[in-house]
Design a protein around this motif. Structure first.
Motif, short mmCIF file in Angstrom:
data_model
loop_
_atom_site.label_atom_id
_atom_site.label_comp_id
_atom_site.label_asym_id
_atom_site.label_seq_id
_atom_site.Cartn_x
_atom_site.Cartn_y
_atom_site.Cartn_z
N TYR A 2 0.85 -1.28 -0.07
CA TYR A 2 0.22 0.07 -0.13
C TYR A 2 0.70 1.28 -0.11
O TYR A 2 2.17 1.22 0.32
CB TYR A 2 -0.87 0.03 1.30
N LYS A 3 0.17 2.46 -0.32
CA LYS A 3 1.03 3.67 -0.35
C LYS A 3 -0.19 4.57 0.38
O LYS A 3 -1.25 4.81 -0.04
CB LYS A 3 1.20 4.30 -1.63
N ILE A 4 0.39 5.40 1.18
CA ILE A 4 -0.40 6.34 2.08
C ILE A 4 0.07 7.89 1.45
O ILE A 4 1.08 8.09 1.57
CB ILE A 4 -0.38 6.40 3.67
N ILE A 5 -0.89 8.55 1.06
CA ILE A 5 -0.56 9.91 0.61
C ILE A 5 -1.58 10.62 1.47
O ILE A 5 -2.46 10.79 1.66
CB ILE A 5 -0.90 10.10 -1.04
N SER A 6 -0.65 11.94 1.88
CA SER A 6 -1.40 12.90 2.68
C SER A 6 -0.99 14.31 2.47
O SER A 6 0.02 14.50 2.06
CB SER A 6 -1.31 12.68 4.19
N ASP A 7 -2.09 15.30 2.59
CA ASP A 7 -1.60 16.67 2.51
C ASP A 7 -0.72 17.14 3.71
O ASP A 7 -0.86 16.22 4.69
CB ASP A 7 -2.86 17.58 2.10
N THR A 8 -0.10 18.22 3.81
CA THR A 8 0.49 18.65 4.96
C THR A 8 -0.28 18.99 6.20
O THR A 8 0.35 19.46 7.08
CB THR A 8 1.69 19.71 4.36
N LYS A 14 9.49 14.53 10.09
CA LYS A 14 10.11 13.77 9.04
C LYS A 14 10.47 12.79 9.19
O LYS A 14 10.39 11.66 8.23
CB LYS A 14 11.17 14.89 8.86
N GLU A 15 10.88 12.10 10.38
CA GLU A 15 11.42 10.90 10.67
C GLU A 15 10.20 9.97 10.53
O GLU A 15 10.16 8.81 10.05
CB GLU A 15 11.95 10.82 11.89
N GLU A 16 9.16 10.20 11.10
CA GLU A 16 7.79 9.20 11.16
C GLU A 16 7.32 9.13 9.55
O GLU A 16 7.06 8.08 9.19
CB GLU A 16 6.68 9.93 11.84
N ILE A 17 7.74 10.30 8.90
CA ILE A 17 7.18 10.00 7.46
C ILE A 17 7.97 9.11 6.75
O ILE A 17 7.38 8.14 5.94
CB ILE A 17 7.15 11.39 6.87
N LYS A 18 9.32 9.06 7.09
CA LYS A 18 10.02 8.28 6.33
C LYS A 18 10.04 6.58 6.79
O LYS A 18 9.73 5.63 6.25
CB LYS A 18 11.71 8.63 6.59
N GLU A 23 3.69 9.49 2.06
CA GLU A 23 4.13 10.93 1.27
C GLU A 23 3.29 11.81 1.21
O GLU A 23 1.98 11.82 1.27
CB GLU A 23 4.30 10.21 0.02
N TYR A 24 3.85 13.14 1.76
CA TYR A 24 3.23 14.32 1.66
C TYR A 24 3.08 14.92 0.28
O TYR A 24 4.01 15.17 -0.48
CB TYR A 24 3.97 15.26 2.67
N VAL A 25 1.82 15.60 0.25
CA VAL A 25 1.78 16.58 -0.98
C VAL A 25 1.41 18.03 -0.29
O VAL A 25 0.51 18.16 0.49
CB VAL A 25 0.40 16.21 -1.83
N PRO A 26 2.29 19.04 -0.45
CA PRO A 26 2.34 20.19 0.14
C PRO A 26 1.28 21.12 -0.23
O PRO A 26 0.93 21.42 -1.19
CB PRO A 26 3.88 20.80 0.05
N LEU A 131 -5.33 4.05 10.46
CA LEU A 131 -5.35 3.60 9.12
C LEU A 131 -4.14 2.67 8.94
O LEU A 131 -4.08 1.52 8.58
CB LEU A 131 -5.16 4.48 7.95
N LEU A 132 -2.78 3.18 9.33
CA LEU A 132 -1.54 2.23 9.41
C LEU A 132 -1.69 0.91 10.30
O LEU A 132 -1.40 -0.13 10.04
CB LEU A 132 -0.54 2.96 9.89
N ASP A 133 -2.60 1.00 11.41
CA ASP A 133 -2.84 0.13 12.49
C ASP A 133 -3.90 -0.93 11.66
O ASP A 133 -3.58 -2.10 11.58
CB ASP A 133 -3.44 0.50 13.66
N LEU A 134 -4.83 -0.42 10.93
CA LEU A 134 -5.67 -1.43 10.19
C LEU A 134 -5.11 -2.25 9.03
O LEU A 134 -5.56 -3.17 8.84
CB LEU A 134 -6.84 -0.37 9.86
N LEU A 135 -4.16 -1.54 8.34
CA LEU A 135 -3.37 -2.08 7.36
C LEU A 135 -2.74 -3.27 7.71
O LEU A 135 -2.34 -4.16 7.02
CB LEU A 135 -2.78 -1.11 6.64
#
Length: 180
Positions: A2-8, A14-18, A23-26, A131-135
Motif C-alpha cells: 500500500y501507499k499512504i498519501i497525505s496533504d501537509t 520527518k522521521e515518522e514520514i520516512k 508521502e506528503y503533498v504540500p 489507517l496504518l494500524d488497520l492495514l
C-alpha cells in the motif's frame, strides 16, 4: 502493498514520514508575493516573521490534482489511500478526488480511496495512524468502512492566539475579530 498519501495538514515528523512510508503533498502559502511550500524545507521562523509583518492577506493554495496524480502514478501497483484535511476547510479533498478519477480512467485496475479526515493537524494524524494500524490485518475493501467511521467520529476545534490573520484574509469582520 500500500501507499499512504497525505496533504501537509497531517503532523507527522520527518522521521515518522520516512519510517511509516507516508508521502506528503504540500500546501502552498504566499505572503507578499513570496511563495512557500509547506514541506520540510520551510523556514518556519522566516515564514512567521513575514506573516506577522505583512498587512496584506496571506494566500494559501491546496495541492492541485496534478500534485496528487504524480505520486499516484509512481504507486499504481499498490493500494493507495489519500488522506486530506477536512473538505470544509480546504479544496485538498476535491483535488485528490479529481486525481483519483483521472488515475482510475488511465489505469483501470488501480485501487485508490480518498479519505476526508474531517479534521486537521492532530485529528488528521490520528486518522493516518489508525489507517496504518488497520492495514496490518485488513484488506483494501475491509479498511474503507472502518476508516470512514473513524473519520466521521472526528470533532475539530481550533484555538487561535490572535484573530489578526483571519481579519487580514477577510475570514471575519474586523469588529468581530477585535471583540473576540
Amino acid at each position: 502493498m500500500y501507499k499512504i498519501i497525505s496533504d501537509t495538514s497531517c503532523d507527522l515528523t520527518k522521521e515518522e514520514i520516512k519510517d511509516l512510508g507516508v508521502e506528503y503533498v504540500p500546501f502552498k502559502i504566499s505572503i507578499d508575493g513570496v511563495e512557500y511550500e509547506d514541506d520540510y524545507n520551510l523556514s518556519i521562523q522566516e515564514y512567521l516573521d513575514r506573516m506577522e509583518k505583512t498587512e496584506n492577506p496571506i494566500k494559501t493554495a491546496c495541492p492541485s490534482p496534478y500534485d496528487y496524480l504524480k505520486i499516484i502514478e509512481k504507486n499504481i501497483d499498490k493500494d493507495i489511500y489519500i488522506l486530506t484535511i477536512s473538505s470544509k476547510l480546504s479544496g485538498s479533498y476535491n483535488s485528490a478526488k479529481i486525481a483519483e478519477q483521472e488515475a482510475k480512467d488511465k489505469f483501470r485496475n488501480v485501487k485508490i480511496y480518498v479519505i476526508d479526515t474531517k479534521s486537521a493537524s492532530a485529528g488528521h494524524t490520528r486518522i493516518v495512524l489508525k489507517l496504518l494500524d488497520l492495514l496490518k490485518d485488513k484488506s483494501f475493501e475491509e479498511v474503507i468502512p472502518v476508516i470512514e467511521k473513524e473519520a466521521n467520529n472526528e470533532t475539530t476545534m481550533f484555538v487561535l492566539e490572535s484573530m489578526k490573520n483571519l481579519i487580514k484574509n477577510g475570514r471575519i469582520k474586523k469588529s468581530a475579530g477585535l471583540i473576540a
